[in-house]
Design a protein around this motif. Structure first.
Motif, PDB file in Angstrom:
ATOM      1  N   TYR A 298       0.839  -0.922   0.024  1.00 50.53           N
ATOM      2  CA  TYR A 298      -0.607  -0.071   0.221  1.00 50.53           C
ATOM      3  C   TYR A 298       0.536   1.397  -0.329  1.00 50.53           C
ATOM      4  O   TYR A 298       0.220   2.098  -0.616  1.00 50.53           O
ATOM      5  CB  TYR A 298      -0.737  -0.148   1.012  1.00 50.53           C
ATOM      6  CG  TYR A 298      -0.735  -0.417   2.569  1.00 50.53           C
ATOM      7  CD1 TYR A 298      -0.364   1.193   3.325  1.00 50.53           C
ATOM      8  CD2 TYR A 298      -0.867  -1.227   3.005  1.00 50.53           C
ATOM      9  CE1 TYR A 298       0.384   0.575   4.160  1.00 50.53           C
ATOM     10  CE2 TYR A 298      -0.068  -1.757   4.258  1.00 50.53           C
ATOM     11  CZ  TYR A 298       0.617  -0.783   4.713  1.00 50.53           C
ATOM     12  OH  TYR A 298       0.529  -1.347   6.299  1.00 50.53           O
ATOM     13  N   ILE A 375      -8.899   5.490   3.236  1.00 50.54           N
ATOM     14  CA  ILE A 375     -10.789   5.706   2.786  1.00 50.54           C
ATOM     15  C   ILE A 375     -10.986   7.038   2.053  1.00 50.54           C
ATOM     16  O   ILE A 375     -10.881   7.234   1.141  1.00 50.54           O
ATOM     17  CB  ILE A 375     -12.148   5.083   3.647  1.00 50.54           C
ATOM     18  CG1 ILE A 375     -11.618   4.090   3.548  1.00 50.54           C
ATOM     19  CG2 ILE A 375     -13.161   5.010   2.097  1.00 50.54           C
ATOM     20  CD1 ILE A 375     -12.550   2.408   4.360  1.00 50.54           C
ATOM     21  N   PHE A 378      -8.969   7.988  -0.069  1.00 50.46           N
ATOM     22  CA  PHE A 378      -9.106   7.573  -1.249  1.00 50.46           C
ATOM     23  C   PHE A 378      -9.884   8.395  -2.439  1.00 50.46           C
ATOM     24  O   PHE A 378      -9.498   8.289  -3.587  1.00 50.46           O
ATOM     25  CB  PHE A 378      -8.868   5.805  -1.322  1.00 50.46           C
ATOM     26  CG  PHE A 378      -9.824   5.463  -2.270  1.00 50.46           C
ATOM     27  CD1 PHE A 378      -9.997   5.122  -3.444  1.00 50.46           C
ATOM     28  CD2 PHE A 378     -11.464   5.418  -2.077  1.00 50.46           C
ATOM     29  CE1 PHE A 378      -9.937   4.163  -4.786  1.00 50.46           C
ATOM     30  CE2 PHE A 378     -11.794   4.715  -2.937  1.00 50.46           C
ATOM     31  CZ  PHE A 378     -11.998   4.688  -3.830  1.00 50.46           C
ATOM     32  N   ILE A 426      -8.719  -1.262  -1.839  1.00 51.65           N
ATOM     33  CA  ILE A 426      -9.210  -0.492  -1.100  1.00 51.65           C
ATOM     34  C   ILE A 426     -10.772  -1.388   0.125  1.00 51.65           C
ATOM     35  O   ILE A 426     -10.499  -1.953   1.373  1.00 51.65           O
ATOM     36  CB  ILE A 426     -10.029   0.280  -1.138  1.00 51.65           C
ATOM     37  CG1 ILE A 426      -8.553   1.835  -1.746  1.00 51.65           C
ATOM     38  CG2 ILE A 426     -11.135   1.340   0.175  1.00 51.65           C
ATOM     39  CD1 ILE A 426      -8.234   2.548  -0.155  1.00 51.65           C
TER      40      ILE A 426
END
Lengths: 480, 215
Positions: A298, A375, A378, A426
C-alpha cells in the motif's frame, strides 16, 4: 526577515539536536523549528499576496507560486514533525529503532526541510539546484533509515537515479547561462537576469536545455519514465517522510522546473514546453495506472498515485489557460491528501507490522478512524465529488478536451483505471473479515490528529478558498 | 596552453571514458578515473591562468585534492580491503558497447547538437569532444552492473560537465563555480559512504544482486 528567521531556526535546531542526548529536548526543538517555519510561511504568503514578490535580500526571492509552495511545505512539515514524534515513539516501543536513530531522523528531517525552503526561495537557479541536491543527500539517509538490505537498495537506486537526473539538470541550467553576456557572468546569475536575457538565448539551445531540465527535475518530480526510484523510496522510507517526499518535494521540484519553462517560453514560445509536459504527463498517468492495478504494497500504491498526480499537474500546465490554475490548485490538494494517506499508512504499518496489501484484512473493524482517513484519502485522490480534486481534474480535462481531445480521452481512460485499481485494493484492505489476533483500537491520539487536520483542510478548501490564497493562485497562473 | 594541448587533454579524457567501459579490473578503472580528473584539473588550471579568477584556483585545488588524490585513494583502499579486483560485468558485451560508443560519439558530432557545440565557434571541436564525453559517461552509468563502476560513471559525468563549462566559456560565472565546488564535495561524500554501506549489506558490488524490492 521571516525567511532568515526560518532558515536560522532550522540551522540552530539541527546543531542543538546534534549536541543533546535527551529525547524530549530533541522533540521540543524539532517542533519549535517546524512551528516557526509554519508561521513564517503564512506571514510570507500573506505578504506576497498583498504586495507581490517578497525579496528581503538579493539572495532570496519568493513569487506567488513560491509562496504557495512555502505554505504547503510549512503546513506539511509542521504536521509531519508532530506525527513523527509519536510515530517514532511507537517504533521505539516496538524495539524497531533506538535513540541514535531518532536523533539521526530529526537531524536529517531538519536538513531536508531547510533544503526545501532554500530551494523554493533562492533567487539563483544554481542555488536552487544546490538545495535540491541537498534534499537528495538528506533523504537518501532517511530512505535507508531502517538499515535493512531492502532500504539500502531503495536508497542506492534513489541516489543513482536522482544524481544522474540532477547532473543533467545542472547541464541544462548552464546552457541557459549562455544567454548572459560576458560582463554579467562575473555576478551571481538570478532567475530575473536570465529572464531579462532570455531573448538573447539561441532558440535551439533553449529547446535542448529545457529537455535536460525536464529530465533532470522530472526525475525529482517523479515523472515517467524517470519515476522508477519513487515506489522503492516511498515504501522504504518512514511513513512521515513519505508524506514529505510526496507532498512537498514534488511541488518544490515542479516549481523550479516551471521557472525554466518561463525562460524557454520567452525564447521559443509556449508550445514547445507545453507539448513536452503533455507527453510526459500522459505517460506518467498511463504507467502509474497500469501498475496501480497490480500493486501489492500500500505504500507503493501511494507512490504510483503520486506519479499519476504528477502527470495530471504536468497535463494542466501543458494544456495552459485555465488548466494552469487548476494544476496549481491540484498540487495543493494533492499535497494535503498525500499527508492524510501517508500518515494513515503509518498507522496501518504500526498496527499490522506489514505494508503488504494481502496482510491487511477488515481494517475498518480493527483501526476504524485510520481506515476512515485512508478511505477518505482514496476518494479525494481519485477525484470523487464533491472534493476539490474532482473539480481540478474536471477543469484540466475540460481545457484539454478543447485543445487536445485524444490525449484527454486517453487520460480519462487511465484515470478510470486508477479509480478501479485503487478501489480493488481499498475493498481488500478495509472491508470483510478481520483477523482475530490483532488488537482492536487506534495507537495514539497524536497519530490521528495530523491526518484529521488535513481532512478538515481539504474539505474546507474544496468549498472555500481564502481570498489571499485565491490571489496567489491567480497570480501564479497568470505568470506561469 | 595551446589549443592543440587542450585537444590532447580532451583526447586523453575521451580515451579514459572508453577505457572505463572496457576494463574488467577495478584498479585500472580507478587509475583511469584519476588520470581523467588530472586532465580536467589541467584544463581548469589553464582557464585560471587565462582569466586569473581566484575561485577557479580554488576549484583547481579542490579537484586536485578530492578528485585526483582522495577519491582514487579511497577506491583503491576499498578494492584492496574487500578484494574486489575484478569489476562486475556490463549489460552489453564488448563489441556492442563499442558500437554504441561509436554511435554516441557520432551523435555528439551531428548537426542536431551544433547549437551546443557552437556556443563558442572557435571551440567547436573541443565542445564536440566534451559533449561526446557527457554521452559516454551517461552510457557508462547505464551499462555497468557494478556499484563502483556506476559511481565512477557519475564522477566521470561530473568531469565531462566541467569540461563543457570551461570550453563553453561559462567557467567565469561564480554561480557555476559554486555549483561545481558543491558537486565535487557532496558526491564524493555520498558515494563513498553509500558504497561502504552497500557492501556491508550485500557483500557484493553487483547491483543485480539487489533483489529485495520486488512487490
Amino acid at each position: 526577515m521571516e525567511l532568515l528567521f526560518i532558515i536560522t531556526t532550522f540551522v540552530i535546531s539541527t546543531f542543538i539536536i546534534l549536541l543533546i542526548k535527551h529525547r524530549g529536548t530533541i522533540e521540543f526543538f524539532s517542533i519549535f523549528a517546524s512551528a516557526i517555519a509554519f508561521f513564517g510561511s503564512i506571514i510570507i504568503a500573506l505578504k506576497v499576496s498583498s504586495s507581490g514578490i517578497y525579496s528581503p535580500f538579493a539572495f532570496f526571492s519568493v513569487d506567488s507560486l513560491g509562496a504557495i509552495i512555502m505554505l504547503i511545505i510549512g503546513l506539511i512539515e509542521f504536521a509531519t514533525t508532530i506525527y513523527s514524534i509519536q510515530y517514532l515513539r511507537q517504533e521505539t516501543a516496538k524495539n524497531i529503532i533506538g535513540f541514535t536513530r531518532v536523533k539521526q531522523y530529526f537531524i536529517l528531517l531538519n536538513l531536508f526541510l531547510l533544503a526545501m525552503f532554500l530551494a523554493i526561495t533562492s533567487s539563483s537557479p544554481i542555488f536552487a539546484w544546490i538545495s535540491i541536491e541537498l534534499t537528495t543527500l538528506s533523504t537518501a539517509f532517511l530512505i535507508s533509515f531502517y538499515n535493512k538490505p531492502s532500504a539500502m537498495e531503495a536508497a542506492w537506486k534513489y541516489l543513482i537515479i536522482n544524481s544522474v537526473g540532477l547532473l543533467l539538470g545542472f547541464f541544462g541550467t548552464l546552457l541557459y547561462f549562455t544567454s548572459v553576456s560576458l560582463w554579467s557572468k562575473g555576478e551571481l546569475i538570478s532567475w530575473q537576469l536570465l529572464l531579462t536575457n532570455a531573448t538573447h538565448l539561441d532558440p535551439l539551445i533553449a529547446k535542448i536545455a529545457f529537455i535536460f531540465i525536464l529530465i533532470g527535475y522530472g526525475t525529482k518530480i517523479g515523472l515517467a519514465p524517470m519515476h522508477t526510484w519513487k515506489p522503492d523510496a516511498y515504501s522504504k522510507a518512514p511513513a512521515p517522510i513519505g508524506a514529505l517526499l510526496s507532498g512537498t518535494l514534488f511541488p518544490v521540484a515542479f516549481a523550479i522546473m516551471l521557472k525554466f519553462k518561463i525562460l524557454t517560453d520567452a525564447t521559443v514560445g509556449a508550445s514547445f514546453s507545453q507539448h513536452l509536459l503533455i507527453a510526459f504527463g500522459i505517460l506518467s498517468i498511463a504507467i502509474a495506472s497500469l501498475i496501480i492495478f497490480n500493486a501489492k504494497n500500500y505504500k507503493r500504491l501511494l507512490a504510483y498515485s503520486s506519479i499519476e498526480n504528477a502527470g495530471i499537474v504536468a497535463l494542466g500546465f501543458g494544456f495552459g489557460g485555465l488548466g494552469v490554475f487548476a494544476a496549481i490548485l491540484h498540487m495543493i490538494y494533492h499535497s494535503c491528501v498525500k499527508a492524510i494517506l501517508f500518515f494513515s499508512s503509518g498507522n496501518l504499518l504500526l498496527k499490522y507490522n506489514s505494508a503488504k496489501i494481502c496482510n491487511i484484512k477488515g481494517a475498518l473493524n480493527i483501526i476504524s478512524t485510520t481506515s476512515i482517513f485512508f478511505i477518505s484519502g482514496f476518494l479525494i485522490i481519485t477525484g470523487t465529488p464533491p472534493f476539490g480534486i474532482f473539480l481540478t481534474k474536471m477543469q484540466i480535462l475540460s481545457v484539454g478536451i478543447q485543445t487536445h481531445p485524444i490525449i484527454t480521452i486517453i487520460a480519462i481512460f487511465f484515470m478510470t483505471i486508477v479509480f478501479i485499481g485503487f478501489l480493488k485494493h481499498i475493498t481488500a484492505m478495509f472491508f470483510g473479515e478481520s483477523s482475530t489476533d490483532i488488537k482492536v483500537g487506534e495507537g495514539n491520539i497524536w497519530l490521528i490528529f495530523p491526518p484529521a487536520i488535513f481532512l478538515i483542510i481539504i474539505i474546507c478548501l474544496s468549498f472555500y478558498i481564502p481570498p489571499f490564497l485565491y490571489t496567489l493562485i491567480n497570480d501564479a497562473a497568470l505568470h506561469y | 596552453m595551446s589549443i592543440s594541448f587542450l585537444q590532447f587533454l580532451l583526447g586523453v579524457i575521451f580515451l579514459t571514458v572508453v577505457f572505463l567501459h572496457l576494463t574488467k579490473k577495478n584498479l585500472l578503472a580507478t587509475i583511469a578515473y584519476g588520470i581523467q580528473s588530472f586532465a580536467i584539473m589541467l584544463i581548469l588550471l589553464n582557464s585560471f591562468l587565462e582569466t586569473k579568477i581566484f575561485y577557479l584556483l580554488i576549484i583547481v585545488l579542490l579537484v586536485l585534492i578530492i578528485k585526483v588524490i582522495l577519491a582514487p585513494l579511497f577506491f583503491v583502499n576499498f578494492i584492496k580491503k574487500h578484494s574486489l579486483s575484478f569489476s562486475v560485468s556490463t549489460y552489453f558485451n564488448t563489441p556492442l558497447t563499442l558500437i554504441i560508443i561509436a554511435i554516441l560519439t557520432f551523435i555528439a558530432y551531428s548537426q542536431k547538437f551544433t547549437p551546443l557545440t557552437n556556443i563558442i565557434p572557435a571551440n567547436q571541436p573541443l565542445l564536440s569532444i566534451a559533449l561526446s564525453f557527457i554521452f559516454l559517461s551517461l552510457f557508462l552509468i547505464i551499462n555497468c552492473k557494478g556499484a563502483l563502476s556506476q559511481i565512477l560513471g557519475i564522477l566521470s559525468l561530473e568531469n565531462s560537465i566541467v569540461a563543457f563549462i570551461v570550453f563553453a566559456g561559462l567557467e567565469q560565472s561564480p554561480s557555476l563555480q559554486i555549483g561545481v565546488i558543491f558537486n565535487i564535495f557532496i558526491w564524493i561524500i555520498i558515494a563513498t559512504t553509500f558504497m561502504s554501506m552497500l557492501y556491508k549489506h550485500f557483500e557484493s558490488q553487483d547491483v543485480t544482486s539487489m533483489k529485495n524490492l520486488k512487490d
